[in-house]
Scaffold this motif. Sequence first.
Motif, PDB file in Angstrom:
ATOM      1  N   THR A  73       0.813  -1.213   0.000  1.00  0.00           N
ATOM      2  CA  THR A  73       0.000   0.000   0.000  1.00  0.00           C
ATOM      3  C   THR A  73       0.848   1.265   0.000  1.00  0.00           C
ATOM      4  O   THR A  73       0.311   2.373  -0.070  1.00  0.00           O
ATOM      5  CB  THR A  73      -0.932   0.043   1.237  1.00  0.00           C
ATOM      6  OG1 THR A  73      -0.135   0.160   2.429  1.00  0.00           O
ATOM      7  CG2 THR A  73      -1.799  -1.202   1.318  1.00  0.00           C
ATOM      8  N   SER A 198     -10.266   1.406   4.179  1.00  0.00           N
ATOM      9  CA  SER A 198      -8.974   0.861   3.777  1.00  0.00           C
ATOM     10  C   SER A 198      -8.086   0.604   4.989  1.00  0.00           C
ATOM     11  O   SER A 198      -7.477  -0.466   5.122  1.00  0.00           O
ATOM     12  CB  SER A 198      -8.280   1.827   2.811  1.00  0.00           C
ATOM     13  OG  SER A 198      -7.044   1.303   2.379  1.00  0.00           O
ATOM     14  N   SER A 201      -9.437  -2.427   6.990  1.00  0.00           N
ATOM     15  CA  SER A 201      -9.295  -3.754   6.374  1.00  0.00           C
ATOM     16  C   SER A 201      -7.836  -4.182   6.221  1.00  0.00           C
ATOM     17  O   SER A 201      -7.549  -5.381   6.155  1.00  0.00           O
ATOM     18  CB  SER A 201      -9.981  -3.775   5.006  1.00  0.00           C
ATOM     19  OG  SER A 201      -9.339  -2.887   4.100  1.00  0.00           O
ATOM     20  N   LYS A 202      -6.890  -3.214   6.194  1.00  0.00           N
ATOM     21  CA  LYS A 202      -5.512  -3.564   5.851  1.00  0.00           C
ATOM     22  C   LYS A 202      -4.479  -3.330   6.942  1.00  0.00           C
ATOM     23  O   LYS A 202      -3.390  -3.902   6.891  1.00  0.00           O
ATOM     24  CB  LYS A 202      -5.089  -2.774   4.604  1.00  0.00           C
ATOM     25  CG  LYS A 202      -5.916  -3.101   3.362  1.00  0.00           C
ATOM     26  CD  LYS A 202      -5.521  -2.228   2.188  1.00  0.00           C
ATOM     27  CE  LYS A 202      -6.369  -2.530   0.959  1.00  0.00           C
ATOM     28  NZ  LYS A 202      -6.030  -1.642  -0.182  1.00  0.00           N
ATOM     29  N   SER A 296      -6.171   0.775  -9.527  1.00  0.00           N
ATOM     30  CA  SER A 296      -6.370   0.930  -8.086  1.00  0.00           C
ATOM     31  C   SER A 296      -7.752   1.480  -7.775  1.00  0.00           C
ATOM     32  O   SER A 296      -8.307   1.229  -6.697  1.00  0.00           O
ATOM     33  CB  SER A 296      -5.296   1.852  -7.494  1.00  0.00           C
ATOM     34  OG  SER A 296      -5.475   3.200  -7.900  1.00  0.00           O
ATOM     35  N   GLU A 299     -10.760  -0.851  -6.639  1.00  0.00           N
ATOM     36  CA  GLU A 299     -10.941  -1.353  -5.277  1.00  0.00           C
ATOM     37  C   GLU A 299     -12.115  -0.656  -4.610  1.00  0.00           C
ATOM     38  O   GLU A 299     -12.239   0.567  -4.676  1.00  0.00           O
ATOM     39  CB  GLU A 299      -9.680  -1.133  -4.446  1.00  0.00           C
ATOM     40  CG  GLU A 299      -8.496  -1.958  -4.867  1.00  0.00           C
ATOM     41  CD  GLU A 299      -7.330  -1.809  -3.898  1.00  0.00           C
ATOM     42  OE1 GLU A 299      -7.580  -1.539  -2.702  1.00  0.00           O
ATOM     43  OE2 GLU A 299      -6.188  -1.955  -4.330  1.00  0.00           O
ATOM     44  N   THR A 301     -12.623   0.025  -1.613  1.00  0.00           N
ATOM     45  CA  THR A 301     -12.240   0.958  -0.555  1.00  0.00           C
ATOM     46  C   THR A 301     -11.406   2.128  -1.062  1.00  0.00           C
ATOM     47  O   THR A 301     -10.993   2.968  -0.263  1.00  0.00           O
ATOM     48  CB  THR A 301     -11.445   0.233   0.554  1.00  0.00           C
ATOM     49  OG1 THR A 301     -10.276  -0.362  -0.025  1.00  0.00           O
ATOM     50  CG2 THR A 301     -12.284  -0.833   1.229  1.00  0.00           C
ATOM     51  N   ASN A 302     -11.144   2.199  -2.377  1.00  0.00           N
ATOM     52  CA  ASN A 302     -10.365   3.322  -2.887  1.00  0.00           C
ATOM     53  C   ASN A 302     -11.105   4.617  -2.583  1.00  0.00           C
ATOM     54  O   ASN A 302     -12.298   4.764  -2.873  1.00  0.00           O
ATOM     55  CB  ASN A 302     -10.148   3.181  -4.391  1.00  0.00           C
ATOM     56  CG  ASN A 302      -9.325   4.314  -4.961  1.00  0.00           C
ATOM     57  OD1 ASN A 302      -9.849   5.379  -5.264  1.00  0.00           O
ATOM     58  ND2 ASN A 302      -8.027   4.091  -5.083  1.00  0.00           N
TER      59      ASN A 302
END
Length: 367
Positions: A73, A198, A201-202, A296, A299, A301-302
Amino acid sequence: MAQHITHDPIYNAVKPDDFAAMLDSERYGNRTDAFDGIISATHDHFWDPLDEAYLDFNTPFDTETQLIMPRETIPELQSAVVDKLDERQQIKLGNESVRWGISGILHGEQGALSLSASLCHILLDPGAQEYASNQTREEARHVTAYSRYIQVRFGSPYPVGEQLGDLLKELVAAEEVYKKLVGMQMLVEGLAMGAFASFHSKTNDPLLKRLTQLVMTDEAFHHKFGKIWADKTIPSLTEKEHNIVEDWAASCFEKLLFNLMNIRQKRVIYEQFGLDWEWVRDACREVFTDADRRNSLKESTNIFRVLVKTLLKAGIITDRTRPLYSHWMDMNEIDNEGEDMVGYAIADEGIEYLKSINQGRKVIGQK
């Protein structure tokens, strides 16, 4: 008087210095029920950032040996930048990049706090005022929470980026109601919901994961406040009025897309490692092209995809400006998605968590 572009009396407004209008005897009895649903739900997502029952800022995390966000990321860590840094420096740069992003969130929350407070000065509907005041309180706890997070993980925040700072200043100072509601409740809150989803989740940091979930329990309702404006206003706009709102939103999107994470604005990070920001920019461009940017944006969640979905579902984007967004993402795909925004499910889960904590807790003033 500013052109507020509102067609529903619940958004009737006066000048910020017209306090006499707030003392009008007739105004107090003209409270509508348009905002009662989201006002009554505020107790369901109450949390106190200074109470460790909700957030434990002593949660350990070693920022010197662990990346807060996964390596993939961090654009700089996918480029030739890594050839100039050892492993610990790479971790530090990655975490400094996260510090920059979270500092931007902190500044955004301060902007939301100031803007929602400014709505209390101009909106005549007592219900609209009450919701704006509730949001002010919630944004204030976000400022407290992110300030504390940055303090325990990094020490202090980075200065606000030029583009974000300019947009926040414009929104807070704007007299037009549509700019405040579209700009903050839809554009900035749309970006925020994507960013929070984002991070949640990451991230590898359990404290950041919990913090973003709690913030999302509030932000989901702030986002809905903007949706109420759209539902009650967009269908009634004249073509000229719609064009004004649509064009302004499109210009904000373009500015944010190309400047929000601009390498030049992050040069304060690279200086710590003896790296020239222009060299870093060129190194990142070699591995992150426009095609990668478009990829990108697929996604869920972008942050920019969430922003565009917010505008599209609100009816602000029409065929006039659709090609601008279509260059970067599949608008037909977004068209076919439901109304729910990314992060709503995370927020609902967070509300259940808060209910389990708040159930039976002493109410302020109780003996």
